[in-house]
Design a protein around this motif. Sequence first.
Motif, short mmCIF file in Angstrom:
data_model
loop_
_atom_site.label_atom_id
_atom_site.label_comp_id
_atom_site.label_asym_id
_atom_site.label_seq_id
_atom_site.Cartn_x
_atom_site.Cartn_y
_atom_site.Cartn_z
N VAL A 46 3.70 -17.23 -13.20
CA VAL A 46 2.52 -17.39 -14.06
C VAL A 46 1.20 -17.15 -13.29
CG1 VAL A 46 1.22 -19.10 -15.39
CG2 VAL A 46 3.62 -18.69 -15.89
N PRO A 47 1.04 -17.64 -12.04
CA PRO A 47 -0.22 -17.35 -11.34
C PRO A 47 -0.52 -15.84 -11.27
CG PRO A 47 1.00 -19.02 -10.16
CD PRO A 47 1.89 -18.57 -11.27
N ALA A 48 0.47 -15.05 -10.85
CA ALA A 48 0.24 -13.61 -10.73
C ALA A 48 0.03 -12.97 -12.09
CB ALA A 48 1.42 -12.95 -10.01
N ASP A 95 -2.27 -3.21 -0.09
CA ASP A 95 -1.24 -4.23 -0.22
C ASP A 95 0.01 -3.59 -0.84
OD1 ASP A 95 0.14 -6.53 -0.62
OD2 ASP A 95 -1.02 -7.19 -2.35
N PRO A 96 1.19 -3.72 -0.20
CA PRO A 96 2.41 -3.10 -0.76
C PRO A 96 2.72 -3.56 -2.19
CG PRO A 96 2.90 -4.32 1.26
CD PRO A 96 1.43 -4.35 1.09
N VAL A 97 2.36 -4.82 -2.50
CA VAL A 97 2.62 -5.31 -3.86
C VAL A 97 1.82 -4.49 -4.86
CG1 VAL A 97 2.40 -7.27 -5.42
CG2 VAL A 97 3.15 -7.63 -3.08
N ALA A 98 0.53 -4.25 -4.53
CA ALA A 98 -0.33 -3.49 -5.45
C ALA A 98 0.21 -2.08 -5.62
CB ALA A 98 -1.75 -3.46 -4.91
N LEU A 99 0.70 -1.48 -4.53
CA LEU A 99 1.28 -0.13 -4.60
C LEU A 99 2.50 -0.13 -5.50
CD1 LEU A 99 1.19 1.22 -0.94
CD2 LEU A 99 -0.16 1.98 -2.88
N ALA A 100 3.39 -1.10 -5.29
CA ALA A 100 4.62 -1.16 -6.07
C ALA A 100 4.31 -1.35 -7.55
CB ALA A 100 5.51 -2.30 -5.56
N VAL A 101 3.30 -2.18 -7.83
CA VAL A 101 2.95 -2.46 -9.22
C VAL A 101 2.38 -1.21 -9.88
CG1 VAL A 101 1.38 -3.76 -10.71
CG2 VAL A 101 2.57 -4.91 -8.86
N ALA A 102 1.46 -0.54 -9.17
CA ALA A 102 0.86 0.67 -9.74
C ALA A 102 1.93 1.72 -10.00
CB ALA A 102 -0.20 1.20 -8.78
N ALA A 103 2.85 1.86 -9.04
CA ALA A 103 3.90 2.88 -9.16
C ALA A 103 4.86 2.54 -10.29
CB ALA A 103 4.66 3.00 -7.85
N THR A 143 6.81 -11.59 -2.59
CA THR A 143 6.24 -10.31 -2.98
C THR A 143 6.95 -9.75 -4.21
OG1 THR A 143 7.69 -9.36 -1.35
CG2 THR A 143 5.40 -9.62 -0.72
N GLY A 144 8.26 -9.93 -4.26
CA GLY A 144 9.02 -9.43 -5.39
C GLY A 144 8.62 -10.09 -6.70
N ARG A 145 8.41 -11.41 -6.64
CA ARG A 145 8.01 -12.13 -7.86
C ARG A 145 6.62 -11.75 -8.30
NH1 ARG A 145 10.65 -16.88 -5.54
NH2 ARG A 145 8.67 -17.31 -4.57
N GLU A 146 5.72 -11.56 -7.31
CA GLU A 146 4.35 -11.19 -7.67
C GLU A 146 4.34 -9.82 -8.32
OE1 GLU A 146 1.41 -11.72 -4.59
OE2 GLU A 146 -0.03 -10.54 -5.72
N ALA A 147 5.10 -8.89 -7.73
CA ALA A 147 5.18 -7.54 -8.31
C ALA A 147 5.79 -7.62 -9.71
CB ALA A 147 6.00 -6.63 -7.41
N ALA A 148 6.86 -8.41 -9.85
CA ALA A 148 7.53 -8.55 -11.14
C ALA A 148 6.55 -9.07 -12.19
CB ALA A 148 8.73 -9.48 -11.02
N VAL A 188 11.85 -7.04 -17.00
CA VAL A 188 11.56 -7.12 -15.57
C VAL A 188 12.36 -8.31 -15.04
CG1 VAL A 188 9.78 -7.45 -13.84
CG2 VAL A 188 9.26 -6.17 -15.91
N ILE A 189 13.21 -8.05 -14.06
CA ILE A 189 14.10 -9.10 -13.57
C ILE A 189 13.97 -9.22 -12.05
CG2 ILE A 189 16.49 -9.89 -13.46
CD1 ILE A 189 16.97 -8.05 -15.95
N ALA A 190 13.61 -10.42 -11.60
CA ALA A 190 13.60 -10.69 -10.16
C ALA A 190 14.93 -11.36 -9.82
CB ALA A 190 12.43 -11.59 -9.80
N VAL A 191 15.68 -10.75 -8.91
CA VAL A 191 17.05 -11.20 -8.65
C VAL A 191 17.10 -11.99 -7.34
CG1 VAL A 191 19.41 -10.44 -8.31
CG2 VAL A 191 17.90 -9.13 -9.78
N ASP A 192 17.77 -13.12 -7.41
CA ASP A 192 18.05 -13.91 -6.22
C ASP A 192 19.21 -13.22 -5.51
OD1 ASP A 192 18.34 -15.84 -4.38
OD2 ASP A 192 18.89 -17.44 -5.76
#
Lengths: 265, 357
Positions: free
Chosen positions: A133-135, B70-78, B98-103, B151-155
């Motif tokens: 949620v924050p992001a 920031d790699p997260v910003a790159l991944a998100v844009a892409a 980073t994965g959760r933020e991108a997700a 969008v799925i973040a996997v453990d």
Amino acid sequence: MKLVVLVKHVPDEAADRLFTAGVFAADLTVDRDGLSCRLSEPDEYAVEQAMRIARRRMDVQICVVTMGPAGAVRTLARALALGADEAVHVLDDALHGSDAQATSRVLAAAVERLGFDLVLCGTASTDSGMSVVPAMVAERLGVPAACEADTVWVGEDEVMVRRDEGTAVVDVAVGMPAVVSVTDRIGEPRYPAFRSIVEARQKTLRTWSLKDLRIPAAEVGLGASATVVRSVTPCAEQRPALLVEGEARGAAARLAAYLTEHQLI
Amino acid sequence: MGPVLVLVDRDGGSGAVHASAPRLLTLARRLGEPVAVLPHPAGAAEVRRLARYGAERVCVVEAPETPDADPVALAVAAAGELAWQMGASVVLTASTRTGREAAARVAVRLGAGIVTAASDVRPGPDGPVTVQEVCGGAYRVESVVRGQAAVIAVDTGSVPADAAADPVPGQVEESAVERLFVRLPEAARRARVVARTRKPACRPAVSCASVVVAGGRGVGSAAGFGLIEQVADALGAAVGGTHGAADLGWCPHDALIGQTGAVVHPKLYVACGISGSVHHRAGMQHASTIVAIDKDPSAPIFRIADVGIVGDLHQVLPALLNELARRRADMQADAAPAGTPDPTGESTPDTAPVAAD
């Protein structure tokens, strides 16, 4: 400077029958009316951090925001006792069962309506623990986010965040306005004094509905949720155990034998 | 079945492709044609490895205007761009910070349903079906992600990495790596890394070690943790700690195992002086084998342990160290020239170069 802290009303793990039954209502949402709920512990750290920032500057105003059922006023009262100046409760029957998308939309709308320089959140709630949620709020507000901060310094128009990335400690500077989520390493929340608990009753608590935030009711809630829970099953966690008691050397030998037998060493 | 975007992370320590990538690709193969998205350039060997696990296309993202983005910003844009171009319906990331933020950001951009910490994903008639554990692992939740995109973040700790059954040889060569240029929005440029201090590391990180030895309040003191470390070294294990131990400064905070720390899935977990609070169990109960050593026979940790030893760890652990040394000596005597076997019993190429993100 306007600080907004996002908090959540969650089932109290310590008090509860979380591990027996009755956590989930018939529609597979968490039954917050039936459980004793409290301010999510990671969010207490965010409120405490807001307080610490306010101590060092003269112009800080702290507002806590939550979205939740009627019982969530108790969570807000707790946050006010911990030092927030005012509170906003987004309350609407249509919000029941909202997913992360709808939650972030509502919170972002509330934050936007309040105006903000810095949004603080806990890293994850103790119930669903998605920590997205924050992001998501940051993305909706079009501002940068610094998630899982271990230390926060607030400068004139910039916030510095230190975070542990496992192999390295990284300092990140983020221009405000921004969203920061804090971990539990940032500093223990203090226990509120009786005086501040009493004073909290005098502080402003506003209740906003979806109409106030101009969000159509059909686009949030259980019906609009993109994720549909199909089943919830309690995990059976009874393992066939081998319990060894008695003298240390014998126990150690049996353990070593077990580990060798199961090819774990 | 359409393309499935897999956002590949880089390992913070070695700079190589993160160990979660093969696991994500393994899951992605079930859902469609995997497309690996890398926010950093990759060598030929790494690209071949991604192809071996099923990546049909590999896209490297670059932002020429902001070289230190920031790699997260790159991944998100892409991911936003590619999902739209290819009509991808599923985006997979690792459930790391980073994965959760991108997700999260990708989900907002695509208006997609989001699930994090999924321990399993499989295709379903209405959309991908995910499995999660909630309330500290007390409940297993199965959900469907409806709508246009998921969008799925996997453990990835609980997902095995299987190489593709029929990897098309030479399909993805280094020359076939696609480059994607993105322009970051102003907001994404406002965050910059000021300093990066490397931490000294000698033991494996808890989050990806195959054996973990952890101590709690019952260890008694910071000096007592020395004993935990000795046992960890004898087993080739990582050292973990509970919330209580970390708060008291007995072990570093990055060794914290539990709901707010690392969630581990080792083959062997040795809990020493740990009663087994809800917080801690949430982080370790999925270990294949749990050994608990504690004085209190009614400690909740014994309810989930495979082997429980009721006793003082200050006596049991030294005895265990002796026993292990004795067995090792015996083994060396048996097979003198062959040398000792790998103490962790595991040395597959995919788990060897692993480090925390």
